[in-house]
Design an enzyme around this catalytic site. Structure first.
Site, short mmCIF file in Angstrom:
data_model
loop_
_atom_site.label_atom_id
_atom_site.label_comp_id
_atom_site.label_asym_id
_atom_site.label_seq_id
_atom_site.Cartn_x
_atom_site.Cartn_y
_atom_site.Cartn_z
N GLU A 101 -7.47 13.51 2.50
CA GLU A 101 -8.33 13.10 3.61
C GLU A 101 -7.55 13.26 4.91
O GLU A 101 -6.33 13.34 4.89
CB GLU A 101 -8.73 11.61 3.47
CG GLU A 101 -9.37 11.22 2.17
CD GLU A 101 -9.51 9.70 2.07
OE1 GLU A 101 -10.07 9.08 3.00
OE2 GLU A 101 -9.04 9.15 1.07
N LYS A 138 -5.84 11.82 8.21
CA LYS A 138 -5.23 10.56 8.64
C LYS A 138 -5.67 10.30 10.07
O LYS A 138 -5.17 10.90 11.01
CB LYS A 138 -3.70 10.62 8.55
CG LYS A 138 -3.03 9.27 8.81
CD LYS A 138 -1.52 9.37 8.71
CE LYS A 138 -0.90 7.99 8.75
NZ LYS A 138 -1.29 7.19 9.91
N ARG A 167 -5.60 0.51 10.57
CA ARG A 167 -6.09 0.24 9.22
C ARG A 167 -6.64 -1.18 9.17
O ARG A 167 -6.00 -2.13 9.63
CB ARG A 167 -4.92 0.38 8.26
CG ARG A 167 -5.26 0.20 6.79
CD ARG A 167 -5.64 1.50 6.15
NE ARG A 167 -5.84 1.29 4.71
CZ ARG A 167 -4.84 1.30 3.83
NH1 ARG A 167 -3.60 1.52 4.22
NH2 ARG A 167 -5.10 1.10 2.54
N ARG A 224 -4.12 -4.75 8.78
CA ARG A 224 -3.38 -4.44 7.55
C ARG A 224 -2.43 -5.55 7.16
O ARG A 224 -2.03 -5.65 5.99
CB ARG A 224 -2.62 -3.12 7.70
CG ARG A 224 -1.58 -3.13 8.78
CD ARG A 224 -0.88 -1.80 8.91
NE ARG A 224 0.06 -1.61 7.83
CZ ARG A 224 0.77 -0.51 7.64
NH1 ARG A 224 0.62 0.51 8.45
NH2 ARG A 224 1.64 -0.42 6.67
N GLU A 272 -10.50 2.77 8.51
CA GLU A 272 -9.80 2.94 9.79
C GLU A 272 -10.73 2.53 10.92
O GLU A 272 -11.86 3.03 11.03
CB GLU A 272 -9.38 4.40 9.97
CG GLU A 272 -8.36 4.61 11.04
CD GLU A 272 -6.93 4.37 10.55
OE1 GLU A 272 -6.00 4.47 11.37
OE2 GLU A 272 -6.75 4.10 9.34
N LYS A 289 1.41 9.77 3.05
CA LYS A 289 0.93 10.17 4.36
C LYS A 289 1.80 11.34 4.82
O LYS A 289 3.02 11.27 4.83
CB LYS A 289 0.98 9.01 5.36
CG LYS A 289 2.30 8.28 5.46
CD LYS A 289 2.17 7.08 6.38
CE LYS A 289 3.46 6.28 6.42
NZ LYS A 289 3.35 5.05 7.24
#
Length: 525
Positions: free
Chosen positions: A224, A226, A231, A246, A271, A393
């Site tokens: 996906e 970023k 988050r 987060r 997000e 990531k």
């Protein structure tokens, strides 16, 4: 209080993670309630003491010590708590050293007029380490190299539990955590909490290192984008509505436009972004709303919040976290299609077959104002924390700019004796037609310990002015700065702000006249 101060002192000088875990577990084991609970709250950042400010500490020490001597000492040491702890004139036997709980309860109950007398009495009776620990506690500047996650891991080690069990309970608990410690020691049941709308520990990704890329079995992973937001976890359970960061902080008050859309029972991971006309706005736009207690109608209209969802953790009462990622993804797609919630859309899965195709996708990230890629194993369950392997990531390559060192400031903790926080600038034309340096960023990492010693010596040798713990230096040293993006900013003289700047290289060889210009930075917006 002395035991807590000694713990902080030992944590600072214990570099290893396992060493810190042992220190914390031993402290929890050997310290009675409620002191250990208050210590845990202080270390994890859940303790709020608002009655004593740094200005009050300065006023107190100015009454006891020569102000000029204190000023010189503070300039040399660079840390307020450490300076006061060392310079405060002792009065042995003046009073009994307070317990940690006694300090916190007294400060919470005291009026503003009573606080100076309390502090003075405690500073008189404590030794230098105790004074330092007290001042770090009340000014909120612990910085001992212990994250909230590490403290919870130490709790798990202490009680023989899984850290995920503690994470599940954490945001329903309050200091001094006596029911938590009773459960961990087998002296009581698991705390009875209403966890319907509680924060669930998030699954985090590891950075994908260069050496790992070619060996990655890409066929096992989904990809996906970023997105450049923050988050969050969105919770709708039993009529309750919550929006968590987060770290589990409830940030819903700053985003009522998101909360008001919740008319379902689900827990979503995604997000938080600002989106206008289907386009994701720069992170700087989202920052305008972060941390606010109230949001005006104009701000709601100018910076419309949006949630791009990645994962579905609960659907109704069903816990989906044990399912493989692709199965949760299928459930999420079905749920979005069926529910059609406002201000919410899906983060797309990207199509690729080979590593070369995946690399090509990443190469397009910057031109599309995207941070990079997220890679998730198709068979991975949703696990709390940062397990190695399931999620990565893979951020876009950093931008680089050669900047000139302008100011340096003392660090904290182990760095309090070094000038380790650096403000740097770029050249531009001034009003008289000459050249001037204007600040474009600040960084405090990216260099080795040896480079820090070299930088510190250079700062001391080239200081032109002093402002407390900050020194201005002559324009003589170029730093290569790496950063992720640049945004317009009204807060900076240059009109620009770097995102995530860090020192990439010290350019001892480069003349300052050849450093980059503000116009170059502006071209990267």
């Amino acid at each position: 209080m002395p035991g807590f101060a000694q713990l902080l002192d030992r944590l600072i000088y214990t570099p290893s993670r396992n060493g810190k875990l042992r220190l914390l577990a031993d402290f929890f084991r050997g310290t009675p309630d409620p002191d250990r609970g208050w210590a845990l709250a202080a270390i994890t950042g859940t303790l709020e003491l608002t009655s004593a400010k740094p200005a009050l500490v300065r006023e107190l020490v100015a009454e006891r010590c020569d102000p000029v001597l204190f000023g010189w000492s503070y300039d040399y040491v660079g840390d307020l708590a450490e300076t006061v702890a060392l310079i405060w004139p002792e009065r042995p036997g003046a009073n009994r050293a307070p317990d940690l709980a006694e300090v916190i309860e007294a400060l919470n109950a005291a009026s503003r007029r009573e606080v100076p007398q309390l502090l003075e009495r405690w500073l008189d009776t404590l030794d230098a380490t105790g004074r330092w620990g007290l001042l770090k506690l009340i000014t909120g500047g612990l910085r001992v190299g212990v994250s909230a996650r590490l403290a919870k891991t130490a709790l798990a080690d202490f009680g023989g539990r899984e850290v995920a069990e503690i994470e599940e309970l954490w945001h329903g608990l309050e200091p001094p955590y006596e029911s938590l410690f009773a459960w961990l020691e087998g002296q009581g049941p698991i705390p009875d909490l209403d966890l319907a709308a509680a924060f669930r520990p998030m699954m985090l990704a590891n950075p994908l290192e260069d050496r790992e890329i070619d060996a990655l079995p890409v066929a096992d992973y989904c990809a996906e984008w970023k997105w450049d937001g923050i988050r969050v976890q969105l919770v709708g359970r039993g009529g309750q509505r919550r929006l968590f960061s987060r770290t589990g902080d409830d940030i819903g008050r700053a985003f009522p436009d998101i909360l008001e859309t919740i008319d379902y029972d689900a827990v979503l991971d995604g997000e938080l972004l600002v989106v206008r006309d289907g386009e994701v706005a720069p992170f700087n736009d989202l920052q305008q709303r972060l941390g606010r207690k109230t949001v005006s109608a104009k701000m709601l209209q100018s910076y419309p919040a949006h949630l791009r969802v990645y994962d579905l953790l609960f659907e109704g009462q069903e816990d989906l976290r044990g399912l493989p990622f692709l199965e949760r993804r299928r459930r999420l797609e079905d749920w979005v299609a069926r529910t059609r919630p406002a201000r919410l859309d899906l983060s797309d899965l990207l199509t690729f077959e080979t590593l070369a195709e995946l690399k090509a996708l990443r190469e397009t990230a910057r031109e599309n104002a995207i941070e990079g890629l997220m890679l998730k194993r198709a068979d991975s369950p949703y696990l709390a924390g940062r397990p190695k392997g399931p999620w990565y990531k893979w951020k876009r390559d950093a931008l680089l700019l050669d900047c000139v060192l302008m100011y340096a400031q003392r660090g904290h903790g182990k760095r309090s004796s070094y000038y380790s926080d650096y403000t740097f600038g770029a050249w531009r034309h001034d009003e008289a037609g000459g050249e001037e340096l204007v600040p474009v960023g600040k960084a405090y990492f990216g260099f080795t310990d040896e480079e820090l010693r070299q930088l510190d010596k250079w700062v001391r040798d080239h200081t032109t002015d002093r402002f407390g713990p900050v020194r201005a230096v002559e324009p003589g040293l170029v730093l290569e700065v790496a950063f992720d993006a640049v945004h317009p900013s009204t807060r900076h003289k240059s009109g620009l702000a770097m995102r995530f700047p860090r020192i990439s290289r010290i350019r001892w060889d480069k003349p300052v006249e050849e450093a980059d210009r503000v116009e170059t930075l502006a071209g990267l917006v």
